[in-house]
Design a protein around this motif. Structure first.
Motif, PDB file in Angstrom:
ATOM      1  N   ARG A  77      65.582  38.670  57.737  1.00  0.00           N
ATOM      2  CA  ARG A  77      65.329  37.507  58.499  1.00  0.00           C
ATOM      3  C   ARG A  77      64.722  36.507  57.725  1.00  0.00           C
ATOM      4  O   ARG A  77      63.477  36.455  57.183  1.00  0.00           O
ATOM      5  N   THR A  78      65.510  35.360  57.336  1.00  0.00           N
ATOM      6  CA  THR A  78      65.262  34.378  56.646  1.00  0.00           C
ATOM      7  C   THR A  78      64.135  33.527  56.956  1.00  0.00           C
ATOM      8  O   THR A  78      63.049  33.061  56.374  1.00  0.00           O
ATOM      9  N   ARG A  79      63.960  33.368  58.547  1.00  0.00           N
ATOM     10  CA  ARG A  79      62.965  32.584  58.897  1.00  0.00           C
ATOM     11  C   ARG A  79      61.520  33.314  58.790  1.00  0.00           C
ATOM     12  O   ARG A  79      60.319  32.611  58.272  1.00  0.00           O
ATOM     13  N   GLU A  80      61.388  34.563  58.994  1.00  0.00           N
ATOM     14  CA  GLU A  80      60.443  35.262  58.610  1.00  0.00           C
ATOM     15  C   GLU A  80      60.017  35.235  57.045  1.00  0.00           C
ATOM     16  O   GLU A  80      58.688  35.048  56.528  1.00  0.00           O
ATOM     17  N   ALA A 116      60.535  32.456  55.043  1.00  0.00           N
ATOM     18  CA  ALA A 116      60.058  31.258  54.933  1.00  0.00           C
ATOM     19  C   ALA A 116      58.707  30.927  55.564  1.00  0.00           C
ATOM     20  O   ALA A 116      57.763  30.505  54.806  1.00  0.00           O
ATOM     21  N   ASP A 117      58.047  31.837  56.754  1.00  0.00           N
ATOM     22  CA  ASP A 117      56.966  31.792  57.165  1.00  0.00           C
ATOM     23  C   ASP A 117      55.872  32.599  56.414  1.00  0.00           C
ATOM     24  O   ASP A 117      54.874  32.151  56.101  1.00  0.00           O
ATOM     25  N   ARG A 152      54.929  30.294  53.651  1.00  0.00           N
ATOM     26  CA  ARG A 152      53.893  29.058  54.098  1.00  0.00           C
ATOM     27  C   ARG A 152      52.734  29.748  54.256  1.00  0.00           C
ATOM     28  O   ARG A 152      51.528  29.104  53.976  1.00  0.00           O
ATOM     29  N   SER A 166      66.299  38.768  53.014  1.00  0.00           N
ATOM     30  CA  SER A 166      65.445  37.683  53.664  1.00  0.00           C
ATOM     31  C   SER A 166      65.238  36.314  53.004  1.00  0.00           C
ATOM     32  O   SER A 166      65.485  35.293  53.164  1.00  0.00           O
ATOM     33  N   ASN A 186      68.449  33.510  50.846  1.00  0.00           N
ATOM     34  CA  ASN A 186      69.084  32.254  51.521  1.00  0.00           C
ATOM     35  C   ASN A 186      68.058  31.098  51.345  1.00  0.00           C
ATOM     36  O   ASN A 186      68.594  29.875  51.619  1.00  0.00           O
ATOM     37  N   LEU A 187      67.095  31.259  50.895  1.00  0.00           N
ATOM     38  CA  LEU A 187      66.057  30.194  50.573  1.00  0.00           C
ATOM     39  C   LEU A 187      66.421  29.406  49.278  1.00  0.00           C
ATOM     40  O   LEU A 187      66.403  30.357  48.272  1.00  0.00           O
TER      41      LEU A 187
END
Length: 206
Positions: free
Chosen positions: A135-138, A140-141, A144, A168, A171-172
């Motif tokens: 999960r790319t969103r995780e 990125a989180d 941060r 994960s 893709n960033l």
């Protein structure tokens, strides 16, 4: 040995780890780093550029005009380099740009690069990655939560958790994922931060 706090994926403290002095605490050897990085970039060059010599250009077998009596300069072939469509004199040919670099120099360059990042406080150690699914969103989180901005090199192993982490992070656009066995000076220097896990930390106490 310098001691570094270990963080979890959500940024909480999870103990500490001692960094190996011989890996993260040496005086960076800038000339060696420069030579190794230059060699690494040179080895990436394809070296497939090629031009045709006058012997390889099609045509030009006949003498364009007789040697004497025309008032023009003598010519032996219309495929000589001075003719349009002729061969290229001293043009590039396929070659390898690879440079031979001693293994000791490669290892010293990597230790120098890691020591440079450690001296700037840009070596981060995570206890382990806890992705259940890619999960790319995780991802990125997580960056941060760790307070990382700029380009980040994430060093992973070959466990199932590391595979999920690689999927994960990949893709960033500002994150580069690399396996621990492929760690090299250029990628360390090309990124602002280097993120290890306990398992992938070079010379770490685990």
């Amino acid at each position: 040995m310098p001691t570094l706090k270990v963080r979890t994926q959500i940024g909480a403290e999870a103990g500490s780890v001692e960094l190996a002095e011989e890996v993260f605490g040496i005086e960076p050897n800038v000339p060696v780093m420069h030579q190794v990085v230059t060699a690494q970039l040179a080895a990436r060059r394809a070296g497939t550029q090629s031009t045709k010599t006058r012997a390889e250009v099609r045509g030009g077998g006949a003498k364009p005009w007789k040697q004497k009596g025309t008032g023009r300069a003598r010519q032996g072939s219309i495929r000589a380099p001075q003719w349009k469509g002729g061969g290229v004199a001293l043009g590039p040919k396929p070659r390898t740009y690879a440079q031979r670099t001693p293994k000791k120099m490669i290892r010293l360059a990597l230790r120098s690069a890691l020591s440079d990042r450690a001296a700037d406080g840009k070596v981060i150690v995570v206890d382990e990655w806890a992705f259940e699914v890619p999960r790319t969103r995780e991802a990125a989180d997580a960056l941060r939560a760790l307070g990382l901005d700029g380009r980040v090199l994430v060093v992973l192993g070959d466990t199932d958790r590391d595979v999920l982490a690689a999927k994960s992070f990949r893709n960033l656009p500002h994150v580069q994922v690399i396996e621990a066995r492929e760690l090299n000076a250029y990628d360390v220097l090309a990124n602002d931060y280097v993120v290890f896990t306990r398992a992938t930390l070079p010379g770490g106490d685990g």
